[in-house]
Design a protein around this motif. Sequence first.
Motif, short mmCIF file in Angstrom:
data_model
loop_
_atom_site.label_atom_id
_atom_site.label_comp_id
_atom_site.label_asym_id
_atom_site.label_seq_id
_atom_site.Cartn_x
_atom_site.Cartn_y
_atom_site.Cartn_z
N SER A 1 -12.20 2.79 -3.01
CA SER A 1 -12.56 1.79 -4.00
C SER A 1 -11.40 1.69 -4.98
CB SER A 1 -13.85 2.20 -4.71
OG SER A 1 -14.24 1.23 -5.65
N LEU A 2 -10.74 0.52 -5.02
CA LEU A 2 -9.55 0.34 -5.84
C LEU A 2 -9.82 -0.55 -7.04
CD1 LEU A 2 -7.02 -0.40 -2.94
CD2 LEU A 2 -7.37 1.76 -4.12
N THR A 3 -9.27 -0.17 -8.19
CA THR A 3 -9.33 -1.05 -9.37
C THR A 3 -8.22 -2.09 -9.26
OG1 THR A 3 -7.92 0.48 -10.60
CG2 THR A 3 -10.31 0.78 -10.82
N GLN B 1 -2.38 1.15 -6.97
CA GLN B 1 -1.59 1.57 -5.82
C GLN B 1 -1.87 3.04 -5.56
OE1 GLN B 1 2.50 0.80 -6.82
NE2 GLN B 1 2.30 -1.40 -6.48
N LEU B 2 -2.20 3.38 -4.31
CA LEU B 2 -2.44 4.78 -3.94
C LEU B 2 -1.44 5.18 -2.87
CD1 LEU B 2 -6.34 4.97 -3.75
CD2 LEU B 2 -4.86 5.72 -5.61
N ARG B 3 -0.81 6.31 -3.05
CA ARG B 3 0.12 6.87 -2.08
C ARG B 3 -0.41 8.23 -1.62
NH1 ARG B 3 1.04 2.45 -2.50
NH2 ARG B 3 2.91 1.36 -3.17
N GLY C 1 -11.77 -7.73 -1.46
CA GLY C 1 -10.60 -8.46 -1.95
C GLY C 1 -9.39 -8.16 -1.10
N ALA C 2 -8.29 -8.83 -1.39
CA ALA C 2 -7.06 -8.65 -0.63
C ALA C 2 -6.38 -7.32 -0.98
CB ALA C 2 -6.11 -9.81 -0.90
N PHE C 3 -5.68 -6.76 0.00
CA PHE C 3 -4.91 -5.54 -0.20
C PHE C 3 -3.79 -5.50 0.82
CE2 PHE C 3 -8.15 -4.50 2.89
CZ PHE C 3 -7.50 -3.69 3.81
N SER C 4 -2.85 -4.58 0.61
CA SER C 4 -1.83 -4.32 1.63
C SER C 4 -1.86 -2.83 1.94
CB SER C 4 -0.44 -4.75 1.17
OG SER C 4 -0.03 -4.01 0.04
N ILE C 5 -1.50 -2.50 3.19
CA ILE C 5 -1.66 -1.11 3.64
C ILE C 5 -0.56 -0.75 4.62
CG2 ILE C 5 -3.20 -1.72 5.57
CD1 ILE C 5 -4.93 0.78 4.64
N ARG C 6 -0.23 0.53 4.63
CA ARG C 6 0.76 1.05 5.58
C ARG C 6 0.28 2.42 6.03
NH1 ARG C 6 7.13 1.66 4.08
NH2 ARG C 6 6.34 2.91 2.37
N PHE C 7 0.48 2.69 7.31
CA PHE C 7 0.02 3.95 7.91
C PHE C 7 1.21 4.77 8.37
CE2 PHE C 7 -3.09 0.62 8.83
CZ PHE C 7 -4.20 1.12 8.19
N ASN C 8 1.05 6.09 8.42
CA ASN C 8 2.04 6.94 9.07
C ASN C 8 1.34 7.97 9.93
OD1 ASN C 8 1.71 9.37 7.25
ND2 ASN C 8 2.51 7.95 5.74
N GLU D 1 -3.86 -2.56 -3.99
CA GLU D 1 -4.86 -3.58 -4.29
C GLU D 1 -4.11 -4.84 -4.74
OE1 GLU D 1 -8.01 -5.95 -5.44
OE2 GLU D 1 -6.36 -5.52 -6.79
N LEU D 2 -4.47 -6.00 -4.19
CA LEU D 2 -3.75 -7.24 -4.50
C LEU D 2 -4.61 -8.30 -5.19
CD1 LEU D 2 -1.74 -7.68 -1.16
CD2 LEU D 2 -0.96 -6.64 -3.30
#
Length: 154
Positions: free
Chosen positions: A41-43, A47-49, A73-80, A126-127
């Motif tokens: 759950s993002l405010t 940004q969470l790393r 809502g919109a967000f961006s994400i990256r996985f490793n 979070e975008l």
Amino acid sequence: GRVNMNLIPPNPNGTPVLNGLVPEFPMGYIDVSFDYVYDVSLTALQQLRDQSVPIHTDSDFVMRAIILSQATGAFSIRFNDSQGYYLSSGFMLSANFLSGTVPYPYPIFPELLFPAGSRIGIEINELAGNQQAPNVIQMLFRGAKRYRLPAPRR
């Protein structure tokens, strides 16, 4: 007549064996369908790393698809992966996991192996910027737990 199998595209959500590629799992192992879940759950504009989904220690995990099951809502994400290698050159927008407004499985092909006790690494932004309500997100990592079979007794 005969069907030319080279003309039939693979099913990105099917297992490799159903696509006629390789055995479903290596000899000495068995795959059991399984989903790992990531809830966050993002405010607004958070940004969470260094987020992660831990892989259980009882088996390896083979990831075959990523599914966005909820996002307010919109967000961006990256996985490793378990070694820290990124699965994309940058952040992917949440729209990549949708067909219009309907969640669509994002295939991982060929499947990606996460060793037992490792983790799926996540970075998320979070975008939407909504100050009134959090952006509630749930991602599913669809695949299979890969169990080692006991050695046959002689």
